[in-house]
Structures are given as C-alpha cells and as structure tokens.
Write an enzyme that holds these catalytic residues in place. Structure first.
Site, short mmCIF file in Angstrom:
data_model
loop_
_atom_site.label_atom_id
_atom_site.label_comp_id
_atom_site.label_asym_id
_atom_site.label_seq_id
_atom_site.Cartn_x
_atom_site.Cartn_y
_atom_site.Cartn_z
N PRO A 2 8.96 -8.51 -12.00
CA PRO A 2 8.68 -7.06 -12.08
C PRO A 2 10.22 -6.75 -11.28
O PRO A 2 10.68 -5.66 -11.95
CB PRO A 2 7.57 -6.91 -11.25
CG PRO A 2 6.60 -8.18 -11.25
CD PRO A 2 7.62 -9.17 -11.42
N HIS A 59 -1.76 21.16 15.96
CA HIS A 59 -1.61 19.54 15.39
C HIS A 59 -0.62 18.85 16.32
O HIS A 59 0.52 18.59 16.01
CB HIS A 59 -1.02 19.60 13.95
CG HIS A 59 -2.00 20.15 13.24
ND1 HIS A 59 -2.80 19.49 12.28
CD2 HIS A 59 -2.12 21.73 12.80
CE1 HIS A 59 -3.41 20.54 11.60
NE2 HIS A 59 -3.07 21.62 11.73
N CYS A 105 -7.42 21.64 14.65
CA CYS A 105 -7.13 22.75 13.68
C CYS A 105 -8.59 23.14 13.05
O CYS A 105 -9.68 23.68 13.96
CB CYS A 105 -6.47 22.43 12.76
SG CYS A 105 -5.63 24.06 11.89
N LYS A 113 6.45 -13.94 -7.68
CA LYS A 113 6.90 -13.81 -9.05
C LYS A 113 8.29 -12.59 -8.87
O LYS A 113 7.93 -11.46 -8.44
CB LYS A 113 5.84 -13.04 -9.73
CG LYS A 113 4.65 -14.01 -10.10
CD LYS A 113 5.10 -15.41 -10.47
CE LYS A 113 5.26 -15.79 -12.14
NZ LYS A 113 5.75 -17.47 -12.18
N LYS A 158 8.17 2.68 0.68
CA LYS A 158 9.68 3.14 0.59
C LYS A 158 10.14 3.76 1.78
O LYS A 158 11.45 3.66 2.29
CB LYS A 158 9.85 3.79 -0.51
CG LYS A 158 11.13 3.26 -1.38
CD LYS A 158 11.36 3.87 -2.67
CE LYS A 158 10.07 4.66 -3.44
NZ LYS A 158 10.22 5.88 -3.66
N GLU A 215 -0.57 15.90 16.70
CA GLU A 215 -0.17 14.64 16.16
C GLU A 215 1.11 14.68 15.52
O GLU A 215 1.96 13.48 15.47
CB GLU A 215 -1.28 14.05 15.09
CG GLU A 215 -1.19 15.12 13.82
CD GLU A 215 -2.44 16.24 14.19
OE1 GLU A 215 -2.79 16.50 15.26
OE2 GLU A 215 -2.76 16.91 12.86
N LYS A 234 16.50 -16.61 -7.04
CA LYS A 234 16.26 -15.88 -8.49
C LYS A 234 16.60 -14.39 -8.41
O LYS A 234 17.28 -14.00 -9.54
CB LYS A 234 14.70 -16.40 -8.78
CG LYS A 234 14.47 -16.67 -10.10
CD LYS A 234 13.35 -17.22 -10.23
CE LYS A 234 12.82 -17.35 -11.64
NZ LYS A 234 11.30 -17.66 -12.06
#
Ligand code: GLN
Length: 559
Positions: free
Chosen positions: A209, A531, A403, A206, A20, A533, A242
C-alpha cells in the site's frame, strides 16, 4: 518574493484517520527540541468555509481558538468578512503537543480558497485574465501560506494536507506545494505518512500500500523525502529496506510510528530514530540554543511522558452523550481528563455512554466515580442527559457539565429541586413552560449559520466563594466559548439559592452566567458554559478538570 522560513509538507497515503495530525505535531516537537520557532497550517480540502457546521459524528470535534478571525475573502478590499474561530480538531493535537496557540487563519479550506478566487474575480482583481486553477488558485494558496510564515517570523512552517494523496479535491493544494518546492528547493521537506498493515495470514508487515501511494504522489510531481509508516508494532528492518528501495527514500528516512500507550511518547520515538536531524539536514537548519522550559525542552518532555506511563491507579468517568459513533467527537475533553488524571497518578477509564431510547442511564452510571456531561446541540439524547445530572445530585457523584452539559444540569436542578416540571432549554423545547435556558440576546437577530455563535476566548469574572475559584485561584480568568443559549438568571430564585444553586461566574457585563455549581461541602457539582478542555495541556492540566478528577478519586475511596 523571498522567504526565510522553511516548509515541511505532510501528506497522507493509503487511508485517512491514521494519525497524520499527531505525526505533524510530533515533527514540530523535535524541531522545538532544537530551539526552532514552528507553527502548523492544516489544509482541509472540503468546500465548507470552516468546520463549524459539520456534524461531530461526521467530522469529530471542532476546536475553538482564542481569537475570532474576520476572514476577508478578497485581499485589500472592503468586501464583507466571515467570522472564524471553529477549526479542525487537529489544532487541538498541535496545541497540546507543541504548546502554541494558532490563529484560525492556519486552517485553510477549499471553501475559503474558492470563495477568495471567485469574489476576487468579481472585484476585478484578475482583470483581463482567464481565471484558472494554475496559476490563480495556486497563487492564492501560496499567498495564504507565505503570509503566515512571514508575519509570524517562523523558522519552520509545517503544512498538513488533509485527506489522502489521490483525492481529487486536494490535488490543487499538492500542486501549490510542488510550485513552492520548485521556487525554494532548499526550503522544503516532504513527509509522507502511510499505513503499513500487518498480514496475519502471512505473518508479515506489508509495504505494497505504501508503494502505491508513493507512486501516486510521484505522479503529481512530488518525491517524498521521508516516509513515516503507521503500524501496530515498529517497522521490521526488511520492511524499511523494501519501502526505501521502492519509494526512492534513504533507509534511515523510513521512520516507524507504532501504536503507543501514551501518544506524547511519539516525539521521543522520532528523536531516537534520528528524524529531527534528517529534517534539519534536508532544509539546512542549524540547531539553535535551546531554552530550558517545560514545553520545548527534551528532557522535560521525557520526564512528563514517564509520569503519564507511571500513572497506575484508575478512575472511571461516565460520559453520557450522543456523538459516539466516532472516537474523536469529544477528543479535547478526553485529553483534558487524561491530563488531569496523569498529574494525580491516575489513568482515566472513560465510559462513553451513547444515549439511545433503550439506555438505562442510571444503571450505566452506577459503576462510575464521576460524571462528565458533554457539550452538544439538538434534542436527541437530552432527556437521558438530564437524568444523568439528576442521578449525580441524588447520589452525590462528582459532576462536571460542559456547555450543553451545564445547561442540562440547570434544567435537571429546576425539575428536581424547584418542582418546575418540563423545565428545559428552548433549543430543545421551544414551548416549555419553564424556559430555564434560552437564546442569548445577541443571537436573536442572527439568521446566518457558520461562525455565528458566541465564540472564542472571553473574560470570566469568578465568584470568590466557589469551587470554581478554588480550582483557578483567580477572580478573573479567560476561557473559550461556543454557544447560542445560556442559563436564565430569572430562574435562580431565592428558593434555588436556598436549595444550593450558586452562580460561580459571569461575563464582564454581568449579563451572562458563565458557570453554576452546587454550594455544598459534600458534593462537587460544577457546570461551565465555557470549554476549559481547549486550554488543557499535557504538562499543565485545566484547573477545573484537575479538581474534578481529584473529587472523583475521593469519591471512589469512599465507596
Ligand atoms: N447547544 C448549546 C448552545 O448553543 C450548547 C452548545 C455546546 O455545547 N457547545 O448554547
């Protein structure tokens, strides 16, 4: 109040972990392609105030922001505040895809909302009233959202609600969304992200769900405008039809979100399916003049994705660590390696080495072109991680320690080259004879947990004659930190320097070592207390990761 901003709410159905966050960021991207100023709020319905104390195995990585926020639970009061800079890992995804920095206040948790509610009551902010979920708690939620959209003068604020529709703890947030839609009907779009599984037995995708989860959403008074179906392959035409019929959503607003080799391709897929125009129509947005820049321009983005897809060589990076039970524990590191790789024409083949008592670390590392030693906390797996650093020194394998990884690199160096048997961090061994890594002075009096580490972006002064300087080409940089311990300078003796240890950067006061490296021409070994990244972007890799991968390629060719 009136609001100029438009709101795009993203909810999830069927199950969590279907991407999401990526979808939310990519919706933002198609709006950026049209010249709009967007930002994202993530709602995490758990009761922790922030995710800083959550185990990475349980919750994935914590993303660190530039700023540290003094969160005041009670508006306009002199009540105590809480420091927040550790936020949900989805913010890494948003930042990488949208190229924007978000303030920590964009991560709203139930913990923050209820803390605000209860402490405000004690301060008499609701005097005379019975404090209730509706309207008092929903008002606090709405106030948080409106404050962000107004202060940042956004065109569109995307709001992703964590968890799946139907969870008890997120329902109060969905209720707040419903109220915003009621108050500003022309300002809201609802996107529902669901899983569309493939049944091997029937040979079909399907829709059931999705139908159930839309029903659940409708029972809360919310009708989705758009459905995004996560599936292995693009949604078949009949399945779109559908889903449209049963969910009361036009067919063109049922959008495919299939598995992709390069995640950065998703905005292009959305664009091809007309998602951007559908949203603009829904919330009445007229496209703006688009600037030509690498972050927000569509054709630049297409070019970049092509580069990622065309990377056709590969380097193998060994990543010894201990949080591998879920794939997201080091996600910003994985992404930073991928960014650097792609810009050098390489795919990065990550070998995650989950260190247990049975791991033969040297055997595991033998087929690697580089070693990235991971961040972390606590005793488990530490001896294996130190051995990995020693292996890199012995075999001249390019090495980047982040780190904890930098701290353990130093412990390994002290053991191997200075004969300091049992050298360790006091975090791991409080009675080590050689406490080469120890608590920061500023941490010694702190006894509260959560937001209490040395956090956020800090200035770093780089030593000119170093590999770090070669990477950044600047003597002053800023990177993000999250630590309590640091490398102790008193162990960097004359002998350590003779054996090749170099302090390549410090903080502004000169008191905190920010990185170390081996001062050798035949071996690239760097450890950063920070860090890098968190600031790596797909179109602009982190300089130190870039140089690391460059060295790994060289090493591979020499073998
Ligand atoms: N546990 C170490 C510290 O607190 C390292 C933290 C980290 O890797 N982020 O300093």
């Amino acid at each position: 109040m009136t609001t100029k901003c438009k709101y795009c709410f993203v909810t999830g159905g069927v199950m969590s972990g279907i991407g999401k966050g990526v979808v939310t960021a990519c919706i933002g991207k198609v709006l950026q392609f049209r010249g709009f100023k967007v930002s994202v709020v993530k709602i995490d319905p758990y009761l922790n105030v922030d995710p800083g104390t959550l185990n990475p195995i349980e919750h994935g990585e914590c993303f660190i922001t530039e700023d540290v926020w003094e969160f005041k639970p009670v508006f306009e009061s002199n009540e105590r505040s809480y420091r927040i800079s550790e936020i949900d890992q989805d913010f890494g995804t948003y930042s990488r895809i949208l190229g924007i920095e978000m303030h920590p206040s964009h991560n709203i948790t139930s913990g923050q909302i209820y803390l605000s509610t209860i402490l405000s009551e004690r301060k008499g902010k609701f005097l005379g009233k019975t404090v209730q979920l509706i309207p008092h708690v929903t008002d606090i939620i709405k106030k948080r959202l409106f404050e962000i959209s107004e202060k940042e003068e956004l065109d569109v604020l995307l709001i992703e609600c964590g968890g799946t529709v139907g969870d008890l703890e997120s329902s109060i947030f969905l209720e707040a969304f419903r109220q915003i839609k009621l108050e500003y009907p022309k300002h809201t779009a609802f996107v529902h992200v669901t899983l569309v599984p493939y049944s091997k037995a029937v040979g079909q995708q399907k829709s059931k769900p999705t139908q159930h989860s839309v029903k659940m959403l409708q029972s809360l008074g919310l009708q989705p405008d758009i459905i995004i179906g996560r599936s292995e392959v693009p949604l078949a035409k009949d399945i779109k039809r559908k889903i449209s019929l049963y969910s009361n959503v036009p067919e063109k607003a049922v959008i495919s979100n299939p598995d992709l080799e390069v995640v950065y391709e998703l905005p292009i897929l959305f664009e091809e399916q007309g998602l951007g125009d559908i949203i603009c129509e829904l919330i009445d947005l007229k496209a703006k003049l688009v600037s030509y820049n690498e972050v927000t321009n569509y054709s630049e983005w297409v070019k970049m994705v092509k580069m990622y897809k065309e990377a056709n060589e590969s380097v193998r990076i060994g990543m010894p660590g201990k949080y591998f039970n879920i794939s997201d524990s080091y996600i910003s590191i994985n992404e930073a390696l991928e960014h650097a790789g792609a810009h050098l024409g390489q795919k990065v083949d990550l070998k995650m080495i989950n260190i247990t008592e049975d791991t033969n670390i040297t055997e595991e590392l033998r087929d690697c072109d580089g070693i990235l030693l991971t961040p972390g906390f606590g005793e488990r797996a530490v001896e294996g991680m130190i051995l990995a650093a020693e292996f890199a020194m012995e075999n001249k394998v390019p090495f980047l320690g982040i780190c904890f990884g930098a701290q353990l690199f130093f412990a390994g160096f002290c053991r191997k080259y200075l004969g300091l048997k049992g050298a360790n961090s006091t975090e791991i061994d409080p009675i080590t004879p050689y406490p080469v890594v120890d608590l920061l002075e500023s941490q010694k009096l702190i006894d509260e947990m959560g937001g209490t580490m040395r956090l956020g972006s800090q200035k770093i002064i780089v030593e000119k004659n170093s590999k770090l300087f070669k990477a950044y080409k600047q003597t002053e940089i800023k990177e993000r930190f999250r630590h309590r311990y640091h490398i102790k300078e008193r162990f960097i003796t004359k002998e350590a320097i003779e054996k090749g240890l170099l302090i390549s950067s410090r903080d502004q006061t000169g008191q905190i070592i920010n990185s170390i490296e081996l001062d050798r021409n035949d071996h690239w070994m760097v450890g950063t207390q920070f860090h890098p990244e968190f600031k790596s972007r797909p179109y602009k890799p982190s300089p130190v990761y870039y140089d690391f991968i460059k060295e790994c390629i060289k090493f591979k060719k020499q073998q």
